[in-house]
Write a protein that holds these residues in place. Structure first.
Motif, PDB file in Angstrom:
ATOM      1  N   MET A  61       0.825  -1.202   0.000  1.00 11.43           N
ATOM      2  CA  MET A  61       0.000   0.000   0.000  1.00 11.43           C
ATOM      3  C   MET A  61       0.863   1.257   0.000  1.00 11.43           C
ATOM      4  O   MET A  61       2.033   1.240   0.400  1.00 11.43           O
ATOM      5  CB  MET A  61      -0.931   0.017   1.215  1.00 11.43           C
ATOM      6  CG  MET A  61      -0.243   0.078   2.557  1.00 11.43           C
ATOM      7  SD  MET A  61      -1.407   0.057   3.932  1.00 11.43           S
ATOM      8  CE  MET A  61      -2.358   1.541   3.589  1.00 11.43           C
ATOM      9  N   LYS A  62       0.233   2.354  -0.465  1.00 18.66           N
ATOM     10  CA  LYS A  62       0.898   3.651  -0.545  1.00 18.66           C
ATOM     11  C   LYS A  62      -0.004   4.695   0.105  1.00 18.66           C
ATOM     12  O   LYS A  62      -1.202   4.746  -0.179  1.00 18.66           O
ATOM     13  CB  LYS A  62       1.166   4.010  -2.008  1.00 18.66           C
ATOM     14  CG  LYS A  62       1.873   5.339  -2.230  1.00 18.66           C
ATOM     15  CD  LYS A  62       1.890   5.705  -3.705  1.00 18.66           C
ATOM     16  CE  LYS A  62       2.764   4.776  -4.510  1.00 18.66           C
ATOM     17  NZ  LYS A  62       4.206   5.000  -4.273  1.00 18.66           N
ATOM     18  N   VAL A  63       0.565   5.518   0.975  1.00 15.18           N
ATOM     19  CA  VAL A  63      -0.187   6.615   1.600  1.00 15.18           C
ATOM     20  C   VAL A  63       0.653   7.883   1.484  1.00 15.18           C
ATOM     21  O   VAL A  63       1.889   7.823   1.439  1.00 15.18           O
ATOM     22  CB  VAL A  63      -0.506   6.335   3.084  1.00 15.18           C
ATOM     23  CG1 VAL A  63      -1.432   5.141   3.218  1.00 15.18           C
ATOM     24  CG2 VAL A  63       0.779   6.107   3.891  1.00 15.18           C
ATOM     25  N   GLY A  64      -0.021   9.043   1.415  1.00  8.72           N
ATOM     26  CA  GLY A  64       0.761  10.260   1.291  1.00  8.72           C
ATOM     27  C   GLY A  64      -0.052  11.531   1.342  1.00  8.72           C
ATOM     28  O   GLY A  64      -1.285  11.527   1.417  1.00  8.72           O
ATOM     29  N   LEU A  65       0.695  12.648   1.296  1.00  5.10           N
ATOM     30  CA  LEU A  65       0.142  13.992   1.244  1.00  5.10           C
ATOM     31  C   LEU A  65       0.391  14.569  -0.140  1.00  5.10           C
ATOM     32  O   LEU A  65       1.460  14.350  -0.727  1.00  5.10           O
ATOM     33  CB  LEU A  65       0.799  14.888   2.296  1.00  5.10           C
ATOM     34  CG  LEU A  65       0.538  14.544   3.768  1.00  5.10           C
ATOM     35  CD1 LEU A  65       1.416  15.407   4.662  1.00  5.10           C
ATOM     36  CD2 LEU A  65      -0.936  14.757   4.110  1.00  5.10           C
ATOM     37  N   VAL A  66      -0.575  15.331  -0.677  1.00  5.84           N
ATOM     38  CA  VAL A  66      -0.434  15.933  -1.998  1.00  5.84           C
ATOM     39  C   VAL A  66      -0.835  17.405  -1.949  1.00  5.84           C
ATOM     40  O   VAL A  66      -1.726  17.802  -1.194  1.00  5.84           O
ATOM     41  CB  VAL A  66      -1.294  15.189  -3.047  1.00  5.84           C
ATOM     42  CG1 VAL A  66      -0.818  13.781  -3.226  1.00  5.84           C
ATOM     43  CG2 VAL A  66      -2.769  15.216  -2.671  1.00  5.84           C
ATOM     44  N   TYR A  67      -0.123  18.200  -2.751  1.00  9.72           N
ATOM     45  CA  TYR A  67      -0.473  19.603  -2.931  1.00  9.72           C
ATOM     46  C   TYR A  67      -0.668  19.831  -4.412  1.00  9.72           C
ATOM     47  O   TYR A  67       0.238  19.596  -5.213  1.00  9.72           O
ATOM     48  CB  TYR A  67       0.621  20.516  -2.383  1.00  9.72           C
ATOM     49  CG  TYR A  67       0.359  21.984  -2.658  1.00  9.72           C
ATOM     50  CD1 TYR A  67      -0.625  22.664  -1.960  1.00  9.72           C
ATOM     51  CD2 TYR A  67       1.096  22.671  -3.625  1.00  9.72           C
ATOM     52  CE1 TYR A  67      -0.873  24.002  -2.206  1.00  9.72           C
ATOM     53  CE2 TYR A  67       0.855  24.005  -3.884  1.00  9.72           C
ATOM     54  CZ  TYR A  67      -0.129  24.673  -3.170  1.00  9.72           C
ATOM     55  OH  TYR A  67      -0.381  25.997  -3.422  1.00  9.72           O
ATOM     56  N   ASP A  68      -1.852  20.270  -4.795  1.00 15.49           N
ATOM     57  CA  ASP A  68      -2.228  20.404  -6.194  1.00 15.49           C
ATOM     58  C   ASP A  68      -2.437  21.882  -6.531  1.00 15.49           C
ATOM     59  O   ASP A  68      -3.073  22.607  -5.771  1.00 15.49           O
ATOM     60  CB  ASP A  68      -3.516  19.609  -6.440  1.00 15.49           C
ATOM     61  CG  ASP A  68      -3.937  19.591  -7.901  1.00 15.49           C
ATOM     62  OD1 ASP A  68      -4.319  20.654  -8.426  1.00 15.49           O
ATOM     63  OD2 ASP A  68      -3.903  18.518  -8.511  1.00 15.49           O
ATOM     64  N   GLY A  69      -1.868  22.302  -7.652  1.00 18.26           N
ATOM     65  CA  GLY A  69      -2.035  23.687  -8.068  1.00 18.26           C
ATOM     66  C   GLY A  69      -2.207  23.808  -9.571  1.00 18.26           C
ATOM     67  O   GLY A  69      -1.559  23.091 -10.338  1.00 18.26           O
ATOM     68  N   THR A  70      -3.093  24.691 -10.000  1.00 24.41           N
ATOM     69  CA  THR A  70      -3.299  24.965 -11.425  1.00 24.41           C
ATOM     70  C   THR A  70      -2.570  26.252 -11.784  1.00 24.41           C
ATOM     71  O   THR A  70      -2.814  27.298 -11.179  1.00 24.41           O
ATOM     72  CB  THR A  70      -4.795  25.115 -11.743  1.00 24.41           C
ATOM     73  OG1 THR A  70      -5.461  23.908 -11.392  1.00 24.41           O
ATOM     74  CG2 THR A  70      -5.004  25.408 -13.220  1.00 24.41           C
ATOM     75  N   ILE A  71      -1.673  26.169 -12.758  1.00 23.74           N
ATOM     76  CA  ILE A  71      -0.865  27.324 -13.149  1.00 23.74           C
ATOM     77  C   ILE A  71      -1.621  28.175 -14.163  1.00 23.74           C
ATOM     78  O   ILE A  71      -1.746  29.390 -14.006  1.00 23.74           O
ATOM     79  CB  ILE A  71       0.484  26.846 -13.720  1.00 23.74           C
ATOM     80  CG1 ILE A  71       1.220  26.009 -12.655  1.00 23.74           C
ATOM     81  CG2 ILE A  71       1.338  28.036 -14.152  1.00 23.74           C
ATOM     82  CD1 ILE A  71       2.426  25.285 -13.185  1.00 23.74           C
ATOM     83  N   ILE A  72      -2.088  27.546 -15.221  1.00 23.78           N
ATOM     84  CA  ILE A  72      -3.001  28.191 -16.162  1.00 23.78           C
ATOM     85  C   ILE A  72      -4.166  27.234 -16.357  1.00 23.78           C
ATOM     86  O   ILE A  72      -4.105  26.081 -15.912  1.00 23.78           O
ATOM     87  CB  ILE A  72      -2.325  28.519 -17.515  1.00 23.78           C
ATOM     88  CG1 ILE A  72      -1.782  27.232 -18.162  1.00 23.78           C
ATOM     89  CG2 ILE A  72      -1.211  29.530 -17.335  1.00 23.78           C
ATOM     90  CD1 ILE A  72      -1.209  27.447 -19.539  1.00 23.78           C
ATOM     91  N   LYS A  73      -5.222  27.686 -16.989  1.00 19.04           N
ATOM     92  CA  LYS A  73      -6.426  26.860 -17.103  1.00 19.04           C
ATOM     93  C   LYS A  73      -6.120  25.459 -17.631  1.00 19.04           C
ATOM     94  O   LYS A  73      -5.634  25.292 -18.746  1.00 19.04           O
ATOM     95  CB  LYS A  73      -7.447  27.538 -18.011  1.00 19.04           C
ATOM     96  CG  LYS A  73      -8.772  26.784 -18.116  1.00 19.04           C
ATOM     97  CD  LYS A  73      -9.780  27.537 -18.931  1.00 19.04           C
ATOM     98  CE  LYS A  73     -11.077  26.752 -19.090  1.00 19.04           C
ATOM     99  NZ  LYS A  73     -11.702  26.398 -17.811  1.00 19.04           N
ATOM    100  N   GLY A  74      -6.365  24.460 -16.806  1.00 19.74           N
ATOM    101  CA  GLY A  74      -6.156  23.068 -17.193  1.00 19.74           C
ATOM    102  C   GLY A  74      -4.785  22.523 -16.867  1.00 19.74           C
ATOM    103  O   GLY A  74      -4.636  21.345 -16.557  1.00 19.74           O
ATOM    104  N   PHE A  75      -3.755  23.355 -16.934  1.00 22.71           N
ATOM    105  CA  PHE A  75      -2.383  22.888 -16.742  1.00 22.71           C
ATOM    106  C   PHE A  75      -1.877  23.262 -15.348  1.00 22.71           C
ATOM    107  O   PHE A  75      -2.057  24.379 -14.881  1.00 22.71           O
ATOM    108  CB  PHE A  75      -1.456  23.490 -17.793  1.00 22.71           C
ATOM    109  CG  PHE A  75      -0.014  23.089 -17.614  1.00 22.71           C
ATOM    110  CD1 PHE A  75       0.414  21.819 -17.947  1.00 22.71           C
ATOM    111  CD2 PHE A  75       0.906  23.988 -17.090  1.00 22.71           C
ATOM    112  CE1 PHE A  75       1.740  21.449 -17.776  1.00 22.71           C
ATOM    113  CE2 PHE A  75       2.225  23.629 -16.912  1.00 22.71           C
ATOM    114  CZ  PHE A  75       2.643  22.360 -17.256  1.00 22.71           C
ATOM    115  N   GLY A  76      -1.211  22.289 -14.699  1.00 20.58           N
ATOM    116  CA  GLY A  76      -0.678  22.543 -13.370  1.00 20.58           C
ATOM    117  C   GLY A  76       0.245  21.421 -12.937  1.00 20.58           C
ATOM    118  O   GLY A  76       0.815  20.704 -13.766  1.00 20.58           O
TER     119      GLY A  76
END
Length: 245
Positions: A61-76
């Protein structure tokens, strides 16, 4: 190895700098299935033909923390840290022709921490619903990797287990356990997101030889050694953004 690490660090730095000025952002957690695959390939023509390619498949199994960001519309990009635990067993085999009633198998245990960055594009197919395609590098560090051998007497059915051995402690009589702790991979994958919930899955290709020494012919033990290898990984993760704007 240094060039690979520099490229990965530049990808992480670029993603972090870009997301500092990003539009929508999210911080979340994920958990899922992981299948590390240790592929061992020999370059020695003296090796038996059926031993030129060998692989150890581990499941966990895999567990973790993620930080997601969009730089321009759709792309990040998504940056995060994961912990992976997996266990794998080899098939029961006969060690030699003189011991037909004895079978042996090996248990491999693997614990790993990884820092990853995935450059991604989200295709919005409905309101707050996305199809995701991503690719990017990860730096992996094996916290622990060990092997334990089991021996079974076919006549009595009794199974005996030997002491657990670390794969990072090199000794003259255990050269097969001379692995590196660090690994760098490049992954590709796809996912689905609905509002704060997401599902991602992909494959990470190992970019480094897992052995500390690449050419074991120099050790005078070329008949039973593999000289090259790769540590890959399948994974699928389910997650939720705890904070999202």
């Amino acid at each position: 190895m240094k060039k690979i690490l520099v490229i990965v660090c530049m990808c992480v730095a670029a993603a972090t700098a870009a997301m500092a000025q990003s539009l929508p952002q999210g911080l979340g957690i994920q958990i899922g299935f992981a299948e590390p695959i240790m592929r061992l390939n020999s370059l020695d023509p003296n090796m038996p033909k059926d031993s030129l390619v060998n692989k150890t498949i581990m499941n966990g199994m895999k567990v973790g923390l993620v930080y997601d960001g969009t730089i321009i519309k759709g792309f990040g990009a998504t940056v995060g840290i994961n912990y992976t635990f997996a266990v794998g067993y080899s098939n029961w085999t006969t060690p030699n022709a003189m011991q037909q009633l004895t079978k042996v198998r090996t248990k491999t245990t693997y614990n790993q921490v990884e820092l990853f960055v995935d450059w991604q594009y989200k295709f919005e197919i409905a309101k707050e619903t996305y199809i995701i395609l991503y690719t990017g590098p990860s730096i992996q560090c094996a916290v622990e990797m060990s092997k334990r051998e089991f021996e079974k007497n076919e006549g009595t059915g009794i199974v005996t287990k030997k002491d657990k051995e670390s794969c990072f402690n090199y000794t003259d009589d255990k050269m097969a356990h001379d692995y590196q702790r660090m690994n760098v991979t490049w992954g590709v994958g796809a996912g689905f997101q609905y509002e704060r919930y997401f599902l991602r899955g992909g494959y990470d290709f190992g970019l480094m030889n897992p052995y500390k020494v690449g050419n074991f012919n120099e050790m005078g033990n070329s008949l039973d050694r593999r000289t090259r290898g790769r540590l890959d990984q399948w994974n699928i993760r389910l997650g939720i953004y705890l904070w999202n704007n």
